[in-house]
Design a protein around this motif. Structure first.
Motif, mmCIF file in Angstrom:
data_model
loop_
_atom_site.group_PDB
_atom_site.id
_atom_site.type_symbol
_atom_site.label_atom_id
_atom_site.label_comp_id
_atom_site.label_asym_id
_atom_site.label_seq_id
_atom_site.Cartn_x
_atom_site.Cartn_y
_atom_site.Cartn_z
ATOM 1 N N LYS A 1 -34.069 10.549 7.135
ATOM 2 C CA LYS A 1 -33.934 9.129 6.798
ATOM 3 C C LYS A 1 -34.606 8.771 5.487
ATOM 4 O O LYS A 1 -35.405 7.843 5.382
ATOM 5 N N ASN A 2 -34.277 9.599 4.521
ATOM 6 C CA ASN A 2 -34.711 9.415 3.147
ATOM 7 C C ASN A 2 -33.550 9.805 2.260
ATOM 8 O O ASN A 2 -32.620 10.452 2.708
ATOM 9 N N ILE A 3 -33.670 9.441 0.999
ATOM 10 C CA ILE A 3 -32.722 9.966 0.025
ATOM 11 C C ILE A 3 -33.442 10.997 -0.840
ATOM 12 O O ILE A 3 -34.504 10.704 -1.406
ATOM 13 N N THR A 4 -32.885 12.189 -0.886
ATOM 14 C CA THR A 4 -33.400 13.232 -1.771
ATOM 15 C C THR A 4 -32.376 13.458 -2.870
ATOM 16 O O THR A 4 -31.201 13.700 -2.580
ATOM 17 N N THR B 1 -37.300 13.768 -5.177
ATOM 18 C CA THR B 1 -36.443 14.358 -6.205
ATOM 19 C C THR B 1 -36.789 15.829 -6.388
ATOM 20 O O THR B 1 -37.964 16.191 -6.469
ATOM 21 N N ALA B 2 -35.747 16.646 -6.419
ATOM 22 C CA ALA B 2 -35.930 18.079 -6.682
ATOM 23 C C ALA B 2 -35.274 18.398 -8.018
ATOM 24 O O ALA B 2 -34.116 18.054 -8.242
ATOM 25 N N VAL C 1 -35.810 25.790 -7.741
ATOM 26 C CA VAL C 1 -36.367 24.434 -7.690
ATOM 27 C C VAL C 1 -37.707 24.501 -8.416
ATOM 28 O O VAL C 1 -38.651 25.120 -7.935
ATOM 29 N N VAL C 2 -37.760 23.914 -9.600
ATOM 30 C CA VAL C 2 -38.979 24.044 -10.404
ATOM 31 C C VAL C 2 -39.955 22.900 -10.146
ATOM 32 O O VAL C 2 -41.136 23.028 -10.432
ATOM 33 N N GLU C 3 -39.452 21.779 -9.616
ATOM 34 C CA GLU C 3 -40.372 20.723 -9.218
ATOM 35 C C GLU C 3 -39.734 19.923 -8.096
ATOM 36 O O GLU C 3 -38.534 19.678 -8.113
ATOM 37 N N THR D 1 -40.342 10.726 -5.653
ATOM 38 C CA THR D 1 -39.746 10.351 -6.935
ATOM 39 C C THR D 1 -40.738 9.633 -7.849
ATOM 40 O O THR D 1 -40.753 9.868 -9.054
ATOM 41 N N LYS D 2 -41.567 8.786 -7.276
ATOM 42 C CA LYS D 2 -42.528 8.041 -8.105
ATOM 43 C C LYS D 2 -43.460 8.993 -8.842
ATOM 44 O O LYS D 2 -43.679 8.856 -10.040
ATOM 45 N N THR D 3 -43.987 9.971 -8.100
ATOM 46 C CA THR D 3 -44.887 10.955 -8.710
ATOM 47 C C THR D 3 -44.154 11.757 -9.779
ATOM 48 O O THR D 3 -44.652 11.981 -10.879
ATOM 49 N N MET D 4 -42.931 12.151 -9.418
ATOM 50 C CA MET D 4 -42.124 12.976 -10.326
ATOM 51 C C MET D 4 -41.908 12.290 -11.659
ATOM 52 O O MET D 4 -42.064 12.891 -12.717
ATOM 53 N N PHE D 5 -41.550 11.026 -11.625
ATOM 54 C CA PHE D 5 -41.218 10.343 -12.876
ATOM 55 C C PHE D 5 -42.441 9.742 -13.561
ATOM 56 O O PHE D 5 -42.346 9.239 -14.668
ATOM 57 N N ALA D 6 -43.598 9.817 -12.896
ATOM 58 C CA ALA D 6 -44.835 9.400 -13.548
ATOM 59 C C ALA D 6 -45.317 10.500 -14.493
ATOM 60 O O ALA D 6 -46.026 10.245 -15.456
ATOM 61 N N ASN D 7 -44.892 11.766 -14.207
ATOM 62 C CA ASN D 7 -45.287 12.881 -15.081
ATOM 63 C C ASN D 7 -44.593 12.768 -16.435
ATOM 64 O O ASN D 7 -43.403 12.494 -16.476
ATOM 65 N N PRO D 8 -45.297 13.015 -17.501
ATOM 66 C CA PRO D 8 -44.652 12.953 -18.815
ATOM 67 C C PRO D 8 -43.706 14.141 -19.027
ATOM 68 O O PRO D 8 -43.816 15.149 -18.370
#
Ligand code: ADP
Ligand code: ADP
Length: 237
Positions: free
Chosen positions: A29-32, A216-217, A224-226, A230-237
């Motif tokens: 019950k999530n979107i990946t 997000t993968a 799969v490198v990361e 999603t919030k954490t993923m897109f907070a990374n530069p």
């Protein structure tokens, strides 16, 4: 909480390795979202989850894929049962060359989920409502599915996928053939559907992943490198 567990998944097309050592848990019950450059294995991975790769003769698969604790990669689960549990939506809307009604009613009938016409009618209405399409089509259920606009056809395909109440819905770039307004409608719909379904979607659009996905993968060259929320993923530069 856990819907899908993948361990050390490797896949070859002949001599060409398309997936290497994928370890990935997908939550219910999530979107990946699966993102990454073209040719990095996203669609191949998605096709492992409904065993569509089995249709390709040169494929060799190694590794473990468990869905709700059951191995789906071995011979234990039959494909008909798997098709019921895993729905699929493709990039290009692909309604069957049949009526709107029949597009939705066909799979539940095949899986013996309905016997009486009244049950079928009810199920068709519910699926079309859940796909946000009922009001637009209720007066023309006998028209061909292909008579609808592109965005409506894609929602019809979503209604078709959810009509059998699957656990998981796989989407392979479900909006990339759609105009911006239809895209927004489908994204809103995905957000609603995740209350009841586990959704895995391929997108080449980072903004879309950021908008709709809980996790997000990032795929690169079959790995799969990361993989992160999603919030954490897109907070990374
Ligand atoms: P993506 O979805 O990320 O664009 P794919 O999963 O489609 O990537 O492709 C991954 C790799 O597998 C690519 O090198 C591609 O050429 C190869 N591939 C995909 N489908 C097939 C197939 N049916 N037969 C042989 N090779 C394939
Ligand atoms: P494609 O549309 O990419 O050529 P295939 O030829 O592999 O796909 O599949 C043929 C049709 O079978 C698809 O268009 C789709 O409607 C249906 N199909 C195959 N597998 C599934 C699935 N797991 N869930 C729902 N529909 C499926």
């Amino acid at each position: 909480e856990l819907s899908i567990r993948v361990r050390d998944l490797n896949l070859w097309y002949g001599d060409n390795q398309a997936l290497s050592g994928i370890d990935m848990d997908v939550y219910q019950k999530n979107i990946t979202a699966l993102i990454g450059p073209s040719g990095c294995g996203k669609s191949t991975y998605l096709r492992c989850l409904n065993r569509m790769n089995d249709l390709i003769p040169s494929v060799r698969i190694q590794g473990m894929i468990e869905m709700d604790g059951r191995d789906i990669n071995g011979k234990k689960m039959d494909e008909v049962a798997l098709r019921r549990r895993v729905g699929m939506v493709f990039q290009k809307p692909n309604p069957f060359p049949k009526s709107i009604y029949e597009n939705v009613a066909y799979a539940p009938r095949m899986h013996d989920l309905v016997s009486r016409k009244s049950d079928s009618d009810e199920l068709v209405e519910r699926a079309l409502r859940d796909a946000g399409l009922w009001e637009e089509v209720k007066d023309k259920l006998n028209d061909p599915g292909t008579s609808l606009s592109g965005g409506q056809q894609q929602r019809l395909c979503i209604a078709r996928a959810i009509a059998v109440s699957p656990d998981v819905i796989l989407m392979d770039e479900p909006t990339s053939a759609l105009d911006p307004i239809s895209t927004a409608t489908v994204e809103d719909l995905m957000d609603k559907l995740k209350q009841r379904y586990t959704i895995i979607t391929v997108t080449h659009n980072m903004q879309q992943a950021a908008r709709v996905a809980d996790y997000t993968a990032f795929f690169h060259l079959g790995e799969v490198v990361e993989y992160n929320d999603t919030k954490t993923m897109f907070a990374n530069p």
